[in-house]
Design a protein around this motif. Structure first.
Motif, PDB file in Angstrom:
ATOM      1  N   ARG B  42       0.826  -1.202   0.000  1.00  0.00           N
ATOM      2  CA  ARG B  42       0.000   0.000   0.000  1.00  0.00           C
ATOM      3  C   ARG B  42       0.864   1.259   0.000  1.00  0.00           C
ATOM      4  NH1 ARG B  42      -5.260  -0.204   1.416  1.00  0.00           N
ATOM      5  NH2 ARG B  42      -5.111   1.590   2.772  1.00  0.00           N
ATOM      6  N   ALA B  45       1.815   1.807  -3.463  1.00  0.00           N
ATOM      7  CA  ALA B  45       0.676   2.295  -4.248  1.00  0.00           C
ATOM      8  C   ALA B  45       0.334   3.742  -3.932  1.00  0.00           C
ATOM      9  CB  ALA B  45      -0.547   1.407  -3.989  1.00  0.00           C
ATOM     10  N   LEU B  47      -1.225   4.479  -1.005  1.00  0.00           N
ATOM     11  CA  LEU B  47      -2.412   4.436  -0.145  1.00  0.00           C
ATOM     12  C   LEU B  47      -2.024   4.563   1.320  1.00  0.00           C
ATOM     13  CD1 LEU B  47      -4.262   1.532  -1.979  1.00  0.00           C
ATOM     14  CD2 LEU B  47      -4.611   3.991  -2.246  1.00  0.00           C
ATOM     15  N   PRO B  66       0.312  11.485  -5.130  1.00  0.00           N
ATOM     16  CA  PRO B  66      -0.824  10.677  -4.688  1.00  0.00           C
ATOM     17  C   PRO B  66      -0.972   9.434  -5.569  1.00  0.00           C
ATOM     18  CG  PRO B  66      -1.594  12.572  -5.924  1.00  0.00           C
ATOM     19  CD  PRO B  66      -0.099  12.724  -5.786  1.00  0.00           C
ATOM     20  N   ALA B  67      -1.741   8.483  -5.090  1.00  0.00           N
ATOM     21  CA  ALA B  67      -1.887   7.197  -5.784  1.00  0.00           C
ATOM     22  C   ALA B  67      -2.237   7.375  -7.258  1.00  0.00           C
ATOM     23  CB  ALA B  67      -2.957   6.361  -5.084  1.00  0.00           C
ATOM     24  N   GLU B  68      -3.122   8.357  -7.539  1.00  0.00           N
ATOM     25  CA  GLU B  68      -3.623   8.448  -8.913  1.00  0.00           C
ATOM     26  C   GLU B  68      -2.580   8.969  -9.899  1.00  0.00           C
ATOM     27  OE1 GLU B  68      -4.908  10.050  -6.280  1.00  0.00           O
ATOM     28  OE2 GLU B  68      -5.387  12.144  -6.725  1.00  0.00           O
ATOM     29  N   ILE B  72       0.794   3.112 -11.616  1.00  0.00           N
ATOM     30  CA  ILE B  72       0.804   1.775 -11.047  1.00  0.00           C
ATOM     31  C   ILE B  72      -0.496   1.072 -11.402  1.00  0.00           C
ATOM     32  CG2 ILE B  72       2.267   2.218  -9.042  1.00  0.00           C
ATOM     33  CD1 ILE B  72      -0.457   2.646  -7.530  1.00  0.00           C
ATOM     34  N   MET B  74      -2.935  -2.039  -9.562  1.00  0.00           N
ATOM     35  CA  MET B  74      -2.990  -2.846  -8.346  1.00  0.00           C
ATOM     36  C   MET B  74      -4.126  -3.843  -8.421  1.00  0.00           C
ATOM     37  SD  MET B  74      -2.547  -1.552  -4.469  1.00  0.00           S
ATOM     38  CE  MET B  74      -2.671  -2.638  -3.055  1.00  0.00           C
ATOM     39  N   PHE B  76      -6.268  -6.133  -5.956  1.00  0.00           N
ATOM     40  CA  PHE B  76      -6.533  -6.279  -4.527  1.00  0.00           C
ATOM     41  C   PHE B  76      -6.937  -7.709  -4.191  1.00  0.00           C
ATOM     42  CE2 PHE B  76      -6.935  -1.840  -5.430  1.00  0.00           C
ATOM     43  CZ  PHE B  76      -6.477  -1.193  -4.296  1.00  0.00           C
ATOM     44  N   ASP B  78      -9.434  -8.976  -2.526  1.00  0.00           N
ATOM     45  CA  ASP B  78     -10.796  -9.353  -2.894  1.00  0.00           C
ATOM     46  C   ASP B  78     -11.239  -8.582  -4.135  1.00  0.00           C
ATOM     47  OD1 ASP B  78     -10.561  -7.170  -1.322  1.00  0.00           O
ATOM     48  OD2 ASP B  78     -12.138  -7.676   0.091  1.00  0.00           O
ATOM     49  N   LEU B  80     -12.072  -5.965  -5.463  1.00  0.00           N
ATOM     50  CA  LEU B  80     -12.687  -4.635  -5.421  1.00  0.00           C
ATOM     51  C   LEU B  80     -13.133  -4.163  -6.796  1.00  0.00           C
ATOM     52  CD1 LEU B  80     -10.311  -2.862  -2.897  1.00  0.00           C
ATOM     53  CD2 LEU B  80     -12.542  -3.844  -2.448  1.00  0.00           C
ATOM     54  N   LEU B  81     -13.723  -5.074  -7.553  1.00  0.00           N
ATOM     55  CA  LEU B  81     -14.328  -4.644  -8.823  1.00  0.00           C
ATOM     56  C   LEU B  81     -15.511  -3.745  -8.475  1.00  0.00           C
ATOM     57  CD1 LEU B  81     -14.297  -8.000 -10.804  1.00  0.00           C
ATOM     58  CD2 LEU B  81     -12.694  -6.088 -10.966  1.00  0.00           C
ATOM     59  N   ARG B 141      -8.026  -5.138 -15.367  1.00  0.00           N
ATOM     60  CA  ARG B 141      -8.273  -3.741 -15.015  1.00  0.00           C
ATOM     61  C   ARG B 141      -6.963  -3.052 -14.611  1.00  0.00           C
ATOM     62  NH1 ARG B 141     -12.123  -2.039  -9.991  1.00  0.00           N
ATOM     63  NH2 ARG B 141     -10.370  -2.923  -8.835  1.00  0.00           N
ATOM     64  N   ALA B 142      -6.137  -3.799 -13.847  1.00  0.00           N
ATOM     65  CA  ALA B 142      -4.877  -3.206 -13.403  1.00  0.00           C
ATOM     66  C   ALA B 142      -3.910  -3.038 -14.565  1.00  0.00           C
ATOM     67  CB  ALA B 142      -4.254  -4.071 -12.314  1.00  0.00           C
ATOM     68  N   VAL B 145      -4.245   0.013 -17.513  1.00  0.00           N
ATOM     69  CA  VAL B 145      -3.715   1.373 -17.406  1.00  0.00           C
ATOM     70  C   VAL B 145      -2.247   1.425 -17.850  1.00  0.00           C
ATOM     71  CG1 VAL B 145      -5.304   2.038 -15.562  1.00  0.00           C
ATOM     72  CG2 VAL B 145      -3.086   1.088 -14.965  1.00  0.00           C
TER      73      VAL B 145
END
Lengths: 257, 342, 249
Positions: B42, B45, B47, B66-68, B72, B74, B76, B78, B80-81, B141-142, B145
């Motif tokens: 984290r 990332a 976070l 910041p993360a955005e 990167i 990531m 997760f 679980d 987190l879709l 999804r990761a 980007v």
């Protein structure tokens, strides 16, 4: 059988329902059904109904625009005095609406703290905008509390996931947070709308009572009671019918979604 | 490519590790729960804020961003879709945030989903996907980007054993194709061995061992790693072929001097009811502490001068009538031990 | 809230309940209660008369329910336990069904303006000026009906910014300075005690409000009710009512 309620719950549940529903039955029984169609189409009734729907809806939009960000702030931001702010925000829930109306006059009235600076340009008391304001003042806590609760229950890690995908804070709010708490926002907006529709005390105090401009249905009902209780019952039934219809439709929509 | 020193200070915890990863390399952070692996991920990332240290990616320090704005991706634990978006829109989310027009982002997302074998599930909502499918969407999804650094937090932990096997193979393939650096957090040694080029073992916020999976497996340096790879591990002092461990002396194959580790697998341990004939050099008396099933064998825990695990067959358990509390003789062949400098 | 704060709140509430109970239980020998429903504009004067009545009738408590006359009339029709009804108009008295009412006071309209009279209102016709913000009572309530009559008598057309639900609400808009003028009763101007200014106008003669009083038919205290009505109609009653701004009959 699944869903069969134990007696300990079923009895008070039915009693509670009867308590809420019986007064409505009373209204329906006493309604002058024969003259109903003629009374319903009276221009005064339609005018008040139209004004009520417009102001309650506008007030709900105002509450959404201000209340959702406020709820977000209360749920997510950490700042000193947050507990106090949270308590203050819910004050209109317990404040007698008439007092709320007086308070609004003291701030936005012609001689009010803020109102005096704008008295040359525009006035809020005795205008339709004033009605919207009074309704929003009383109804906004319903929205804020509902949305804040949903925000607190929502998993903030979805927001983190969005950030790792390059979403700015605003994008995160718009495309992740807001859709996730949408059920809470809708529930809050519905409550808020219903409360605004029934608003009486703050409205009559702050915005006054003038047919076509500030006389909403509850005001019309109250004044009709003075001389013509039957008319008051008719007006109440109209308000009830509209409210029940809108809530039922919204509910179905959102259960499907 | 990635070069980071991560220091995160909490009230009762301090993480302080150095991680490097070359382009195309997969580094696994392995360690017990609470070791600080996820905190490290984290922190990479964005976070979790670093207390000290730095993160340099492709020559640029990114720890202030910041993360955005870190380039990167990531995955997760679980996944987190986003529950309100279809698989397609989940994958298109990142590119759209980077400014790709909606239509083009969707075309790209569709390609990703086809590549991971989900072209029939483009419009499925996350709750309609199986665990394995959701994991693949999360990976897509990761990756969509086009990150320079891919972070995976226990990517297979939420899957059942059967799905895990299949998804692990797929994940390995995607990681091989990925040209950036990847950091994977796991507590499963098998995931680490299969997926990573290099293991970094973290315990209590510090790195205790680092190396290729083969090196780490062969030369565990902590009880945790030894247990993970299924070895008995001891620290002792060597003098030639003799190693003294808590008063017991073992003969080993290697010739060493000074502090050493000695490791041997449970299968190298033999048990006897009576003192065996002949004179195996590594022989001692012990008491059975417990017996449990382990695959199609039984693992016997033994107390004695040193604690040892032994793997025996069901037939042997019956034949020797092994029961907890019983005294037995323990023998380990010198040729099956492995000693290395500590 | 902390536990001790809750506890002290609870004990304060308990104390209040006990005190209230003690108040109700006062007067040992057959306490009698006379319940009077009266128009809100009678709050001050009837309060005074109630005290006098209790003094001359030991053991009797007079309880008041002040409110809008038509609301009170409806409550009486629905069986509210009233003994005497004093209304602000004959129409509302009729609504209540109480027999043989007697007029005991008259009230006349005045123009109430905020202190200093910022809009320089001097006569009824000034209210027609669109620059003057006027509050009237809604036509459904007695003060609104009276205003309509007075304005018609003067041939003045007024566009009010609001039609308030009762006379007190109209007056409070003047007090707060939200309107420049309102047509209210003289008694209300008097009760506001200097917070607003009252301007008399001749057209008010055409819209005099008669206040009738009667015993409610189902009363269980008919004798007491009659005695209270007699007090209202007596010299003492007239004096109290005149002091409050009414015109005694």
């Amino acid at each position: 059988m699944r869903g069969a309620a134990p007696w300990g719950l079923a009895v008070p549940a039915v009693a509670g329902m009867a308590f809420l529903v019986l007064p409505l039955v009373g209204l329906a029984v006493r309604a002058p059904w024969t003259t109903l169609p003629a009374r319903l189409t009276e221009p005064r009734v339609l005018e008040a109904l139209r004004l009520s729907l417009i102001t309650a809806t506008t007030a709900t939009v105002v509450c959404l625009a201000l209340g959702v960000p406020l709820a977000w702030l209360l749920a997510r931001a950490r700042f000193r005095g947050r507990g106090l702010v949270r308590a203050l925000v819910t004050v209109p829930l317990v404040l007698p609406p008439v007092v709320g109306g007086v308070a609004l006059l003291l701030v936005f009235g012609r001689n009010g703290l803020i109102g005096r600076w704008f008295s040359g340009a525009f006035t809020l008391p005795f205008t339709t905008a004033g009605v919207v304001m009074a309704e929003a003042f009383v109804a906004m806590p319903f929205l804020v509390i509902s949305v804040e609760g949903t925000l607190r229950a929502a998993d903030p890690r979805y927001e983190e996931a969005a950030a790792t995908l390059g979403a700015s804070r605003w994008t995160v709010f718009r495309r992740v947070t807001l859709p996730l708490v949408a059920p809470g926002v809708v529930a809050g907006a519905v409550l808020c709308w219903a409360r605004a529709l029934g608003e009486f005390g703050a409205t009559i105090t702050f915005a006054g009572n003038l047919p076509g401009t500030t006389q909403t249905m509850p005001l019309a009902v109250y004044l009709a009671l003075e001389t013509d209780p039957e008319a008051a019952i008719v007006l109440s039934l109209v308000l009830l019918a509209v409210c029940v219809a809108v809530l039922a439709v919204l509910r179905d929509r959102w259960i499907k979604a | 490519m990635l070069s980071a020193r991560l220091v995160v200070e909490r009230e009762r915890f301090r993480l302080d590790i150095v991680i490097d990863a070359a382009a195309g390399e997969v580094v696994a952070l392995l360690g017990p729960n609470g070791a600080g692996k996820t905190t490290a991920l984290r922190a990479l990332a964005g976070l979790v804020r670093l207390s000290h240290g730095e993160i340099v990616l492709d020559g640029e320090p990114i720890h202030e961003r910041p993360a955005e704005r870190r380039s990167i991706g990531m995955v997760f634990q679980d996944y987190l879709l986003f529950p309100h978006l279809s698989a397609l829109d989940n994958v298109a989310f990142g590119p759209r945030c980077q400014g790709t027009p909606k239509a083009r982002a969707r075309v790209g997302a569709r390609e990703w989903l086809e590549r991971i074998g989900l072209k029939d599930h483009l419009h499925a909502r996350p709750h309609e996907l199986s665990g394995g499918q959701a994991q693949r969407v999360a990976l897509a999804r990761a990756l969509a980007v086009r990150p320079r650094l891919l972070l995976l937090d226990e990517p297979l932990a939420a899957l059942d054993a059967h799905t895990r096997l299949e998804i692990r193979a797929g994940l390995r393939r995607h990681l091989e194709e990925f040209d950036g650096a990847a950091v994977l957090v796991t507590h499963d040694p098998l995931d680490a061995m299969v997926l990573a080029d290099r293991l970094v073992v973290v315990e209590n916020g510090s790195i205790v061992q680092e190396g290729t999976p083969a090196e780490v497996a062969r030369h565990p340096r902590t009880d945790y790693v030894a247990r993970l790879v299924g070895l008995n591990l001891y620290r002792g002092t060597a003098a030639g072929h003799q190693v003294t461990i808590d008063g017991l002396t073992l003969s080993v194959a290697e010739e060493l001097e000074g502090p050493v580790f000695v490791a041997f697998p449970p299968s190298a341990v033999a048990l006897f009811r009576g003192r065996p004939d002949g004179t195996p050099r590594n022989l001692w008396a012990a008491r059975i502490a417990g017996i449990e099933r382990h695959g199609d064998q039984f693992r016997v825990g033994l107390d004695g001068p040193i604690s040892v695990s032994a793997d025996v067959t069901a037939a042997a358990v019956a034949e020797l009538d092994l029961l907890p509390g019983q005294e037995v003789w323990v023998a380990v062949k010198a040729t099956e031990t492995h000693a290395y400098p500590a | 809230m902390s536990g001790s704060a809750v506890r002290s709140l609870v004990s304060a509430l308990l104390l209040m309940v006990l005190l209230a109970a003690a108040g109700c239980a006062g007067g040992k020998k057959e306490p009698e209660t006379l319940t009077v429903f009266a128009a809100a504009s009678l709050t001050e004067s009837f309060g005074t008369l109630g005290k006098a009545f209790e003094k001359s009738h030991p053991g009797v408590t007079v309880k008041f329910n002040f409110g809008g006359s038509s609301t009170l009339a409806q409550q009486i029709v629905q069986g509210a336990p009233a003994d005497v009804f004093a209304a602000a108009s004959p129409a509302t008295m009729k609504q209540s069904g109480a027999p043989s009412p007697r007029i005991f006071a008259r009230n006349r309209l005045e123009i109430a303006v905020p202190k200093g009279n910022p809009a320089h209102v001097a006569a009824l016709k000034d209210l027609a000026n669109p620059a003057v913000k006027v509050a009237l009572c809604a036509e459904q309530v007695p003060c609104g009906a009276a205003a309509v009559k007075a304005l018609a008598a003067g041939g003045v057309t007024v566009k009010p910014v609001t039609q308030e639900q009762d006379v007190k609400a109209a007056l409070s808009k003047v007090r707060l300075g939200e309107v420049d003028a309102a047509l209210v009763y003289r008694t209300d101007v008097k009760a506001a005690a200097g917070a607003v200014e009252g301007i008399e106008f001749p057209e008010a003669d055409k819209a005099i409000n008669d206040y009738p009083i009667a015993a409610v038919p189902k009363t269980a205290h008919l004798v007491l009710a009659r005695e209270f009505i007699d007090l209202v109609l007596s010299d003492q009653g007239r004096r109290v009512l005149t002091d409050a701004g009414f015109t005694a009959v």
